[in-house]
Design a protein around this motif. Structure first.
Motif, PDB file in Angstrom:
ATOM      1  N   LYS A 135       0.810  -1.226   0.000  1.00 19.13           N
ATOM      2  CA  LYS A 135       0.000   0.000   0.000  1.00 19.13           C
ATOM      3  C   LYS A 135       0.844   1.277   0.000  1.00 19.13           C
ATOM      4  CE  LYS A 135      -0.782  -0.053   5.005  1.00 19.13           C
ATOM      5  NZ  LYS A 135       0.266   0.891   5.325  1.00 19.13           N
ATOM      6  N   ASP A 136       2.063   1.232   0.532  1.00 18.00           N
ATOM      7  CA  ASP A 136       2.901   2.430   0.557  1.00 18.00           C
ATOM      8  C   ASP A 136       3.629   2.681  -0.756  1.00 18.00           C
ATOM      9  OD1 ASP A 136       2.135   3.011   3.127  1.00 18.00           O
ATOM     10  OD2 ASP A 136       3.960   2.253   4.064  1.00 18.00           O
ATOM     11  N   PHE A 137       3.609   1.711  -1.656  1.00 15.53           N
ATOM     12  CA  PHE A 137       4.397   1.846  -2.887  1.00 15.53           C
ATOM     13  C   PHE A 137       3.606   1.588  -4.166  1.00 15.53           C
ATOM     14  CE2 PHE A 137       7.232   0.538   0.570  1.00 15.53           C
ATOM     15  CZ  PHE A 137       8.112   1.613   0.564  1.00 15.53           C
ATOM     16  N   GLU A 138       2.407   1.084  -4.043  1.00 17.11           N
ATOM     17  CA  GLU A 138       1.630   0.703  -5.212  1.00 17.11           C
ATOM     18  C   GLU A 138       1.394   1.877  -6.162  1.00 17.11           C
ATOM     19  OE1 GLU A 138      -2.221  -2.031  -6.244  1.00 17.11           O
ATOM     20  OE2 GLU A 138      -2.223  -0.952  -4.339  1.00 17.11           O
ATOM     21  N   ASP A 139       1.052   3.033  -5.631  1.00 20.93           N
ATOM     22  CA  ASP A 139       0.755   4.181  -6.494  1.00 20.93           C
ATOM     23  C   ASP A 139       1.970   4.629  -7.303  1.00 20.93           C
ATOM     24  OD1 ASP A 139       1.889   5.061  -4.013  1.00 20.93           O
ATOM     25  OD2 ASP A 139       1.151   7.095  -4.385  1.00 20.93           O
ATOM     26  N   VAL A 140       3.132   4.708  -6.668  1.00 22.65           N
ATOM     27  CA  VAL A 140       4.325   5.161  -7.382  1.00 22.65           C
ATOM     28  C   VAL A 140       4.800   4.100  -8.370  1.00 22.65           C
ATOM     29  CG1 VAL A 140       6.083   4.445  -5.682  1.00 22.65           C
ATOM     30  CG2 VAL A 140       6.498   6.427  -7.113  1.00 22.65           C
ATOM     31  N   CYS A 141       4.652   2.828  -8.021  1.00 20.51           N
ATOM     32  CA  CYS A 141       5.016   1.763  -8.959  1.00 20.51           C
ATOM     33  C   CYS A 141       4.098   1.791 -10.181  1.00 20.51           C
ATOM     34  CB  CYS A 141       4.970   0.402  -8.275  1.00 20.51           C
ATOM     35  SG  CYS A 141       6.368   0.139  -7.157  1.00 20.51           S
ATOM     36  N   LYS A 142       2.835   2.008  -9.941  1.00 26.90           N
ATOM     37  CA  LYS A 142       1.887   2.080 -11.055  1.00 26.90           C
ATOM     38  C   LYS A 142       2.217   3.266 -11.958  1.00 26.90           C
ATOM     39  CE  LYS A 142      -3.013   1.976 -12.090  1.00 26.90           C
ATOM     40  NZ  LYS A 142      -4.365   1.896 -11.532  1.00 26.90           N
ATOM     41  N   LYS A 143       2.462   4.410 -11.354  1.00 26.74           N
ATOM     42  CA  LYS A 143       2.740   5.631 -12.120  1.00 26.74           C
ATOM     43  C   LYS A 143       4.007   5.481 -12.970  1.00 26.74           C
ATOM     44  CE  LYS A 143       3.409  10.596 -11.651  1.00 26.74           C
ATOM     45  NZ  LYS A 143       3.421  11.741 -10.721  1.00 26.74           N
ATOM     46  N   PHE A 144       5.036   4.843 -12.437  1.00 26.65           N
ATOM     47  CA  PHE A 144       6.311   4.729 -13.147  1.00 26.65           C
ATOM     48  C   PHE A 144       6.543   3.338 -13.729  1.00 26.65           C
ATOM     49  CE2 PHE A 144       6.676   8.478 -10.563  1.00 26.65           C
ATOM     50  CZ  PHE A 144       7.221   9.379 -11.463  1.00 26.65           C
ATOM     51  N   ARG A 145       5.454   2.561 -13.785  1.00 33.93           N
ATOM     52  CA  ARG A 145       5.446   1.258 -14.444  1.00 33.93           C
ATOM     53  C   ARG A 145       6.529   0.324 -13.912  1.00 33.93           C
ATOM     54  NH1 ARG A 145       1.870   1.123 -18.085  1.00 33.93           N
ATOM     55  NH2 ARG A 145       2.751  -0.518 -19.374  1.00 33.93           N
ATOM     56  N   ARG A 146       6.602   0.236 -12.578  1.00 33.26           N
ATOM     57  CA  ARG A 146       7.514  -0.690 -11.911  1.00 33.26           C
ATOM     58  C   ARG A 146       6.736  -1.950 -11.555  1.00 33.26           C
ATOM     59  NH1 ARG A 146      12.177   2.045 -13.084  1.00 33.26           N
ATOM     60  NH2 ARG A 146      12.299   4.023 -11.991  1.00 33.26           N
ATOM     61  N   ILE A 147       7.356  -3.090 -11.672  1.00 32.58           N
ATOM     62  CA  ILE A 147       6.710  -4.347 -11.295  1.00 32.58           C
ATOM     63  C   ILE A 147       6.882  -4.540  -9.798  1.00 32.58           C
ATOM     64  CG2 ILE A 147       6.670  -6.845 -11.587  1.00 32.58           C
ATOM     65  CD1 ILE A 147       7.677  -6.379 -14.459  1.00 32.58           C
ATOM     66  N   LEU A 148       5.785  -4.679  -9.118  1.00 30.96           N
ATOM     67  CA  LEU A 148       5.746  -4.778  -7.664  1.00 30.96           C
ATOM     68  C   LEU A 148       5.473  -6.225  -7.267  1.00 30.96           C
ATOM     69  CD1 LEU A 148       5.734  -3.062  -5.033  1.00 30.96           C
ATOM     70  CD2 LEU A 148       3.304  -2.726  -5.403  1.00 30.96           C
ATOM     71  N   ILE A 149       6.337  -6.758  -6.427  1.00 33.91           N
ATOM     72  CA  ILE A 149       6.177  -8.127  -5.943  1.00 33.91           C
ATOM     73  C   ILE A 149       5.998  -8.049  -4.436  1.00 33.91           C
ATOM     74  CG2 ILE A 149       7.291 -10.372  -5.678  1.00 33.91           C
ATOM     75  CD1 ILE A 149       8.982  -9.591  -8.161  1.00 33.91           C
ATOM     76  N   GLY A 150       4.989  -8.720  -3.924  1.00 32.78           N
ATOM     77  CA  GLY A 150       4.813  -8.673  -2.486  1.00 32.78           C
ATOM     78  C   GLY A 150       3.583  -9.400  -2.019  1.00 32.78           C
ATOM     79  N   ASP A 151       3.232  -9.123  -0.793  1.00 27.06           N
ATOM     80  CA  ASP A 151       2.161  -9.838  -0.118  1.00 27.06           C
ATOM     81  C   ASP A 151       0.797  -9.272  -0.497  1.00 27.06           C
ATOM     82  OD1 ASP A 151       1.032 -11.667   1.744  1.00 27.06           O
ATOM     83  OD2 ASP A 151       0.741  -9.971   3.093  1.00 27.06           O
ATOM     84  N   SER A 152       0.280  -9.767  -1.571  1.00 27.40           N
ATOM     85  CA  SER A 152      -1.099  -9.437  -1.950  1.00 27.40           C
ATOM     86  C   SER A 152      -1.714 -10.712  -2.516  1.00 27.40           C
ATOM     87  CB  SER A 152      -1.123  -8.314  -2.972  1.00 27.40           C
ATOM     88  OG  SER A 152      -0.518  -8.730  -4.171  1.00 27.40           O
ATOM     89  N   GLY A 153      -1.676 -11.738  -1.689  1.00 26.64           N
ATOM     90  CA  GLY A 153      -2.117 -13.029  -2.167  1.00 26.64           C
ATOM     91  C   GLY A 153      -1.091 -13.601  -3.128  1.00 26.64           C
ATOM     92  N   ASP A 154       0.193 -13.233  -2.897  1.00 26.47           N
ATOM     93  CA  ASP A 154       1.305 -13.713  -3.716  1.00 26.47           C
ATOM     94  C   ASP A 154       1.162 -13.261  -5.165  1.00 26.47           C
ATOM     95  OD1 ASP A 154       3.011 -16.836  -4.356  1.00 26.47           O
ATOM     96  OD2 ASP A 154       3.793 -14.894  -3.756  1.00 26.47           O
ATOM     97  N   THR A 155       0.652 -12.034  -5.348  1.00 21.00           N
ATOM     98  CA  THR A 155       0.423 -11.513  -6.681  1.00 21.00           C
ATOM     99  C   THR A 155       1.560 -10.613  -7.126  1.00 21.00           C
ATOM    100  OG1 THR A 155      -1.949 -11.554  -6.285  1.00 21.00           O
ATOM    101  CG2 THR A 155      -1.197 -10.138  -8.051  1.00 21.00           C
ATOM    102  N   LEU A 156       1.929 -10.737  -8.365  1.00 22.54           N
ATOM    103  CA  LEU A 156       2.901  -9.863  -8.976  1.00 22.54           C
ATOM    104  C   LEU A 156       2.103  -8.778  -9.702  1.00 22.54           C
ATOM    105  CD1 LEU A 156       6.166 -10.644 -10.456  1.00 22.54           C
ATOM    106  CD2 LEU A 156       4.550  -9.758 -12.110  1.00 22.54           C
ATOM    107  N   LEU A 157       2.302  -7.541  -9.318  1.00 24.81           N
ATOM    108  CA  LEU A 157       1.563  -6.444  -9.912  1.00 24.81           C
ATOM    109  C   LEU A 157       2.424  -5.796 -10.986  1.00 24.81           C
ATOM    110  CD1 LEU A 157       0.206  -4.970  -6.573  1.00 24.81           C
ATOM    111  CD2 LEU A 157      -0.971  -6.480  -8.140  1.00 24.81           C
ATOM    112  N   ASN A 158       2.013  -5.942 -12.228  1.00 28.06           N
ATOM    113  CA  ASN A 158       2.766  -5.441 -13.367  1.00 28.06           C
ATOM    114  C   ASN A 158       1.984  -4.278 -13.970  1.00 28.06           C
ATOM    115  OD1 ASN A 158       4.277  -5.039 -15.628  1.00 28.06           O
ATOM    116  ND2 ASN A 158       4.184  -7.147 -16.342  1.00 28.06           N
ATOM    117  N   TYR A 159       2.588  -3.091 -13.914  1.00 28.98           N
ATOM    118  CA  TYR A 159       1.893  -1.894 -14.407  1.00 28.98           C
ATOM    119  C   TYR A 159       2.405  -1.475 -15.760  1.00 28.98           C
ATOM    120  CZ  TYR A 159       0.505  -1.775  -9.570  1.00 28.98           C
ATOM    121  OH  TYR A 159       0.013  -2.114  -8.344  1.00 28.98           O
TER     122      TYR A 159
END
Length: 159
Positions: A135-159
């Motif tokens: 939650k502290d990094f999702e917005d900036v990762c989305k904005k700058f298209r960074r792939i976020l890996i972490g505890d969200s049901g073991d989901t890799l968030l690719n923006y």
């Protein structure tokens, strides 16, 4: 070869006393850093949070951290990233945030703000960012298209 930045929660789960994230951290470490060419990038503020008084009292974890890091360093796959270019802006952001209405106040630590500024720096190569505090990094990762890996049901968030 991927360049992977990590947050302190990942390192604490990996090398600190076992907690609810330890298994997941071990799985990520094995997947992304064992038998790969990936680089582990650790910003200095993350080191300060990780290698804390609590961590150094957990001798076994500290010894494992040293072993893993010596291996990665020998393979030129460990980067300790200087945060000098990001410190002042992050501190200014903390002070500005304190002036906001309490309803829109975002309580991010100075370390988290430094990391967010790194994540928003398009000149840095960041293929993945591993954190257990999405939650502290999702917005900036989305904005700058960074792939976020972490505890969200073991989901890799690719923006």
């Amino acid at each position: 070869m991927k360049t992977i930045y990590v947050d302190s929660g990942f390192l604490i789960a990996l090398y600190g006393k076992p907690d609810e994230y330890t298994t997941e951290a071990n799985n990520y470490f094995n997947e992304y850093f064992k038998n790969t060419l990936n680089k582990l990038v650790i910003p200095w503020p993350i080191l300060f949070e990780t290698v804390s008084t609590k961590m150094v009292r957990h001798r076994k974890g500290l010894e494992l951290l040293e072993k893993d890091w010596k291996t990665l360093k020998a393979q030129q796959r460990l980067v300790l990233l200087n945060d000098l270019d990001y410190r002042e802006k992050a501190l200014e952001e903390c002070f500005k945030e304190s002036q906001k209405d309490p309803r829109s106040y975002r309580s991010l630590s100075l370390v988290d703000r430094v990391i967010r500024n790194m994540l928003s720096d398009v000149s840095l190569r960041i293929d993945y960012f591993i954190t257990f505090n999405i939650k502290d990094f999702e917005d900036v990762c989305k904005k700058f298209r960074r792939i976020l890996i972490g505890d969200s049901g073991d989901t890799l968030l690719n923006y």
